[in-house]
Design a protein around this motif. Structure first.
Motif, PDB file in Angstrom:
ATOM      1  N   CYS A 153      38.528  49.440  57.890  1.00  0.00           N
ATOM      2  CA  CYS A 153      38.187  50.763  57.369  1.00  0.00           C
ATOM      3  C   CYS A 153      38.532  51.806  58.426  1.00  0.00           C
ATOM      4  CB  CYS A 153      36.702  50.846  57.016  1.00  0.00           C
ATOM      5  SG  CYS A 153      36.248  49.871  55.565  1.00  0.00           S
ATOM      6  N   VAL A 154      38.886  53.009  57.975  1.00  0.00           N
ATOM      7  CA  VAL A 154      39.343  54.031  58.913  1.00  0.00           C
ATOM      8  C   VAL A 154      38.192  54.849  59.496  1.00  0.00           C
ATOM      9  CG1 VAL A 154      41.606  54.184  57.821  1.00  0.00           C
ATOM     10  CG2 VAL A 154      39.766  55.710  57.060  1.00  0.00           C
ATOM     11  N   SER A 155      36.960  54.579  59.069  1.00  0.00           N
ATOM     12  CA  SER A 155      35.803  55.267  59.645  1.00  0.00           C
ATOM     13  C   SER A 155      34.554  54.428  59.416  1.00  0.00           C
ATOM     14  CB  SER A 155      35.613  56.655  59.019  1.00  0.00           C
ATOM     15  OG  SER A 155      35.214  56.546  57.658  1.00  0.00           O
ATOM     16  N   SER A 156      33.525  54.690  60.205  1.00  0.00           N
ATOM     17  CA  SER A 156      32.241  54.001  60.029  1.00  0.00           C
ATOM     18  C   SER A 156      31.617  54.361  58.689  1.00  0.00           C
ATOM     19  CB  SER A 156      31.293  54.368  61.171  1.00  0.00           C
ATOM     20  OG  SER A 156      31.822  53.954  62.408  1.00  0.00           O
ATOM     21  N   LYS A 157      31.813  55.605  58.269  1.00  0.00           N
ATOM     22  CA  LYS A 157      31.312  56.048  56.968  1.00  0.00           C
ATOM     23  C   LYS A 157      31.900  55.196  55.851  1.00  0.00           C
ATOM     24  CE  LYS A 157      32.008  59.845  53.693  1.00  0.00           C
ATOM     25  NZ  LYS A 157      32.639  61.163  53.475  1.00  0.00           N
ATOM     26  N   LEU A 158      33.208  54.963  55.904  1.00  0.00           N
ATOM     27  CA  LEU A 158      33.877  54.176  54.872  1.00  0.00           C
ATOM     28  C   LEU A 158      33.439  52.714  54.937  1.00  0.00           C
ATOM     29  CD1 LEU A 158      35.899  54.005  52.586  1.00  0.00           C
ATOM     30  CD2 LEU A 158      37.724  53.762  54.282  1.00  0.00           C
ATOM     31  N   LYS A 159      33.251  52.195  56.131  1.00  0.00           N
ATOM     32  CA  LYS A 159      32.775  50.817  56.277  1.00  0.00           C
ATOM     33  C   LYS A 159      31.432  50.639  55.580  1.00  0.00           C
ATOM     34  CE  LYS A 159      31.316  47.410  59.723  1.00  0.00           C
ATOM     35  NZ  LYS A 159      31.136  47.108  61.163  1.00  0.00           N
ATOM     36  N   LEU A 162      31.976  50.768  51.727  1.00  0.00           N
ATOM     37  CA  LEU A 162      32.586  49.540  51.219  1.00  0.00           C
ATOM     38  C   LEU A 162      31.581  48.391  51.218  1.00  0.00           C
ATOM     39  CD1 LEU A 162      35.326  48.412  50.220  1.00  0.00           C
ATOM     40  CD2 LEU A 162      35.761  47.676  52.567  1.00  0.00           C
ATOM     41  N   GLY A 163      30.755  48.335  52.264  1.00  0.00           N
ATOM     42  CA  GLY A 163      29.744  47.291  52.337  1.00  0.00           C
ATOM     43  C   GLY A 163      28.717  47.402  51.222  1.00  0.00           C
ATOM     44  N   LYS A 164      28.275  48.621  50.937  1.00  0.00           N
ATOM     45  CA  LYS A 164      27.275  48.828  49.888  1.00  0.00           C
ATOM     46  C   LYS A 164      27.852  48.571  48.500  1.00  0.00           C
ATOM     47  CE  LYS A 164      24.309  52.193  52.256  1.00  0.00           C
ATOM     48  NZ  LYS A 164      23.812  53.600  52.266  1.00  0.00           N
ATOM     49  N   ILE A 168      31.392  43.830  51.235  1.00  0.00           N
ATOM     50  CA  ILE A 168      32.543  43.344  51.992  1.00  0.00           C
ATOM     51  C   ILE A 168      32.338  43.640  53.471  1.00  0.00           C
ATOM     52  CG2 ILE A 168      35.026  43.622  52.383  1.00  0.00           C
ATOM     53  CD1 ILE A 168      34.387  42.234  49.786  1.00  0.00           C
ATOM     54  N   LYS A 169      32.586  42.646  54.315  1.00  0.00           N
ATOM     55  CA  LYS A 169      32.534  42.857  55.755  1.00  0.00           C
ATOM     56  C   LYS A 169      33.871  43.430  56.227  1.00  0.00           C
ATOM     57  CE  LYS A 169      29.186  39.196  56.777  1.00  0.00           C
ATOM     58  NZ  LYS A 169      28.938  37.944  57.540  1.00  0.00           N
ATOM     59  N   SER A 170      33.805  44.366  57.150  1.00  0.00           N
ATOM     60  CA  SER A 170      35.029  44.987  57.650  1.00  0.00           C
ATOM     61  C   SER A 170      34.806  45.456  59.077  1.00  0.00           C
ATOM     62  CB  SER A 170      35.430  46.173  56.764  1.00  0.00           C
ATOM     63  OG  SER A 170      34.415  47.167  56.772  1.00  0.00           O
TER      64      SER A 170
END
Length: 373
Positions: A153-159, A162-164, A168-170
């Protein structure tokens, strides 16, 4: 190392995903990698002149080979199986060591596969019905879980998003930028300009225009807003609606080259971007690399813009609030100087060479795991 970078969609699209691809490709080039870009093509002269196109709009100076898959990008339902057939065949033929995937596609290859997620709640996703969204999300989850070695992911926000959404783990690897291209000027050499970059309706250019009206009419500041973006129906409607402001306090720059945008950022005093959604923001990163303080919405990740440090990050879409923050920047030289210096400090973390090394390390780690399994 031989690396393929794929783009589901057109490699000639003027967007952040292609900016990422060309910045990363050049970083990998400089680290000694052979880069192959696989995408759809627009046909005709744009394909034959892709190198000059990449240089004009994405500042690309390296070497790459472009491969246009033989089908038109008009329908995802048709494109995805063709990616599985034609895309997989090409990747295996090229004998690459790894594939960096931008836009989820199914690939039948044992090579290292890294999927880069650039954003979930984009316009193309939100404009579809719920059934289509559900099908797409389930398909994406299946690919992430069973067809990919690593999700980035390109940011912690996006991670977190995506997880929620998909459980998905990233990992987070930031966007790459060629910092040496950006110049910064002291406040005294800059013009009374405020810059808005982004032509999609989600960028809320009208809020920027309304903020500019407040600055000039309520606060009696002689400031001009320049809006830069791809010429589309939304920007053309704004141009017609606010034509009485042109050219004294408002100008539109349609389809400006990257060089023009960099010059504007070096000459302006603030960037305004009241976006509704951003997984990250190349525009904001480029502004920071130019020493340009920003006034943005809370859609911009806090890891990029810290309120009161390198700009202002606002929770509401109120033109009065944006005007108030821009006024503070324009009338307080010490504040502007401090935020400008902090902007440059922030941008240094996103060097395209540093980011390319992170991708190479990730690829090498996966190779070792595969070898030992």
């Amino acid at each position: 190392m031989r690396i393929a970078i794929t783009r589901r969609g057109y490699i000639t699209e003027l967007d952040g995903v292609n900016k990422f691809i060309f910045n990363l490709a050049e970083g990998l080039n400089q680290l000694g990698c052979e880069v192959h870009i696989i995408s759809h093509a627009l046909g005709g002269s744009q394909v034959s002149n892709i190198a000059s196109y990449a240089e004009k709009f994405f500042d690309f100076q390296g070497k790459f080979q472009i491969h246009a898959l033989p089908f038109s990008y008009t329908n995802d339902a048709l494109a995805l199986p063709l990616w599985f057939l034609n895309g997989s065949r090409l990747i295996n033929k090229l004998e690459v060591d790894a594939v960096i995937i931008n836009g989820i596609v199914p690939l039948n290859s044992r090579k290292v596969k890294i999927a880069v997620n650039h954003g979930i709640f984009t316009g193309s996703f939100l404009n579809t019905n719920r059934i289509t969204q559900h099908i797409y999300l389930q398909f994406a989850k299946h690919i992430y879980l069973y067809g990919i070695d690593l999700t980035v992911c390109v940011s912690s926000k996006l991670k977190e998003e995506l997880g929620k959404l998909l459980n998905i783990k990233s990992i987070v690897i930031p966007l790459p930028l060629k910092l040496n291209l950006y110049r910064t000027e002291p406040l005294g050499k800059r013009s009374p300009l405020v810059l808005h970059v982004g032509g999609r309706s989600s960028k809320n250019a009208e809020i920027s225009i309304q903020s500019m009206k407040i600055l000039n009419e309520k606060y009696d500041l002689d400031v001009k807003l320049i809006i830069v973006g791809h010429k589309n129906a939304y920007l053309e409607s704004l141009s017609a609606k606010y034509k009485y402001m042109v050219p004294k306090t408002l100008e539109f720059y349609f389809d400006a080259s990257s060089l023009v945008v960099r010059d504007l950022m070096a000459n302006a005093k603030a960037l305004i971007l009241p976006s509704r959604y951003e997984a990250f923001s190349y525009v904001v990163l480029e502004a920071l690399a130019s020493g340009l303080p920003v006034v943005v919405s809370s859609a911009i990740p806090s890891e990029l813009v810290k309120d009161g440090f390198n700009g202002f990050r606002l929770l509401q879409y109120d033109p009065n609030l944006y005007a108030k923050r821009i006024k503070a920047l324009l009338t307080d030289d010490d504040m502007w100087d401090g935020m400008s210096k902090n902007a440059l400090k922030t941008a240094r973390k996103y060097s395209h060479i540093k980011v390319a090394k992170l991708y190479l390390h990730a690829i090498q780690d996966i190779m070792r795991m595969k070898l030992n399994s």
